[in-house]
Design an enzyme around this catalytic site. Structure first.
Site, short mmCIF file in Angstrom:
data_model
loop_
_atom_site.label_atom_id
_atom_site.label_comp_id
_atom_site.label_asym_id
_atom_site.label_seq_id
_atom_site.Cartn_x
_atom_site.Cartn_y
_atom_site.Cartn_z
N SER A 200 14.82 -42.54 14.10
CA SER A 200 13.40 -42.40 14.42
C SER A 200 12.66 -41.48 13.47
CB SER A 200 13.25 -41.85 15.84
OG SER A 200 13.86 -42.69 16.79
N HIS B 35 11.40 -40.75 23.54
CA HIS B 35 12.84 -40.98 23.69
C HIS B 35 13.50 -39.97 24.62
CE1 HIS B 35 13.16 -44.29 20.92
NE2 HIS B 35 12.50 -43.62 19.98
#
Length: 439
Positions: free
Chosen positions: A291, A379
């Protein structure tokens, strides 16, 4: 003179259109209108599209004012019923109060939604509203009503997850190219590589928008946790065989409907994809992301002496400030220079270690706070663990500008998602030993 006449005629036309739209909205809410609501609602949808087609006219803004002022609850009625419920808190009083508190515009939106194309029209209407909210905070209640309804209608229980393949309709594939928001798809060859057997793409669809993806996630099936994005999106790379599929890397997630901003979709999609892949490929043992850290450089360039931050113990404060000073030295006191490739080439191991330390603090300590990194919050709140930081993981111009080339792995341990989510809600980020060791 002629231009003034034309402008006056346009204003008159917009005023007439707005009056007609208001009248039809009232008809749609009337008892008689309920019986013929699909026809009336279809007319309203056409009128809204006409107003939106000419944004400079201001007609759509006046319609939002109309929704906010004239389709809100009656304050006197709400007060009277609230007092009645306070005196006698019974079911009947509560039901009456609930009915009075609900804005009439919610029922208006429900009836518009029943018409063909109504769902898509309301999504477009909310997008137009979101774009105008910064200048018109008085419309927040209208936006909140739309978000409330769309969150119900787009509940993941109503959504269908589909795998997108190279054999999917061309229109759908074109939408992937258009909406990819994290790592740009460089034409059809690039897309085809991302849909090979060791690369997967899954999307959510809604029955009212059967051919339009709401959100999609791209996955790479690889031998181990990835520490750089370039190998995952290299369109000339050779596909791996199934015997090498040990780890699933979620490397991109993109929303296709900006009018659904704030509706929870991505968190459910990632979990459903992980469960699907685990059932299809039992050899997969690890599910994680690669990410971006989009807020890191903006935070770093605005940060002062880290020893003075509340709650930071002296030893950690000294370590963080030493790391910051080292980066100030290498950039000649301009930390934004870390976003330039020429400066990145000069960084040695000590500078990379300094970046990792500061990024670990930024993600592990600041993510739970308001304004924390948006990808980290997504997340971590979704139950992932902060697993590993990777220097020089994304050397694209965007990757350098956002995070000095760094990326992060968030680990999805399906057996501990609830635990990690609960800890994050309580203000604590669950970290691996590798990340904790940086602090």
């Amino acid at each position: 003179m002629l231009a003034e006449i034309r402008a006056a005629a346009r204003r008159l036309g917009h005023d007439q259109a707005l009056r007609r739209l208001s009248f039809d909205c009232r008809r749609l809410l009337s008892e008689r209108g309920e019986a013929s609501s699909p026809v009336i609602a279809s007319g309203i949808i056409e009128q809204l599209a006409s107003l939106a087609a000419d944004p400079r006219s201001g007609a759509l803004d006046r319609f939002f004012n109309h929704l906010a002022q004239d389709f809100s609850p009656d304050p006197d009625e709400v007060l009277a019923l609230a007092q009645a419920y306070a005196r006698q808190p019974q079911a009947a009083e509560l039901i009456a109060l609930g009915n009075a508190v609900e804005p009439p515009r919610q029922e208006l939106f429900r009836r518009i939604n029943r018409a063909p194309g109504g769902t898509a029209a309301l999504i477009r209407l909310r997008l137009a509203l979101i774009e105008r909210l910064p200048s018109h905070p008085e419309w927040r209640a209208v936006e909140s009503d739309l978000l409330h309804l769309l969150s119900s209608w787009f509940n993941p229980g109503f959504l269908e997850m589909r795998q997108v393949s190279w054999n999917s309709p061309a229109q759908l594939l074109e939408q992937l190219i258009h909406h990819e928001a994290v790592h740009e798809i460089d034409g059809w060859d690039d897309l085809r590589r991302r849909l090979q057997p060791d690369r997967r793409c899954f999307a959510f669809f809604h029955p009212q928008l059967p051919d339009e993806p709401l959100i999609f996630v791209e996955v790479a099936l690889v031998p181990e946790i990835a520490d750089a994005i370039a190998p995952l999106i290299n369109k000339k790379s050779t596909p791996l065989g199934p015997d090498q599929f040990k780890t699933a890397i979620f490397y991109s997630i993109s929303n296709c409907q900006p009018g659904l901003r704030g509706v929870s979709l991505g968190n459910f999609l990632i979990k459903r994809v992980a469960e699907y892949l685990k059932a299809e490929l039992p050899q997969l043992k690890t599910f994680c992301t690669l990410s971006p850290i989009p807020g890191f450089m903006a935070w770093l360039t605005k940060t002062d002496d880290l020893r003075e931050r509340p709650g930071v113990r002296p030893a950690l404060g000294a370590k963080l400030e030493a790391a910051r000073q080292r980066l100030l030295d290498i950039t000649e006191r301009d930390l934004s220079a870390l976003g330039r490739a020429t400066v990145q080439e000069r960084l040695q191991e000590a500078e990379h270690e300094a970046l990792l330390t500061l990024a670990a603090f930024y993600l592990a300590r600041l993510a739970p706070l308001p304004g924390g990194d948006p990808v980290a919050r997504f997340h971590l709140d979704n139950g992932a663990r902060l697993e590993r930081l990777n220097p020089r993981a994304n050397l694209s111009a965007k990757g350098l500008k956002q995070a000095a080339g760094m990326m992060v792995n968030y680990l999805y341990d399906l057996s501990r998602i609830d635990h990690c989510h609960s800890r994050f809600v309580e203000g604590e980020v669950v970290c691996s030993r590798a990340v904790s060791g940086l602090l």
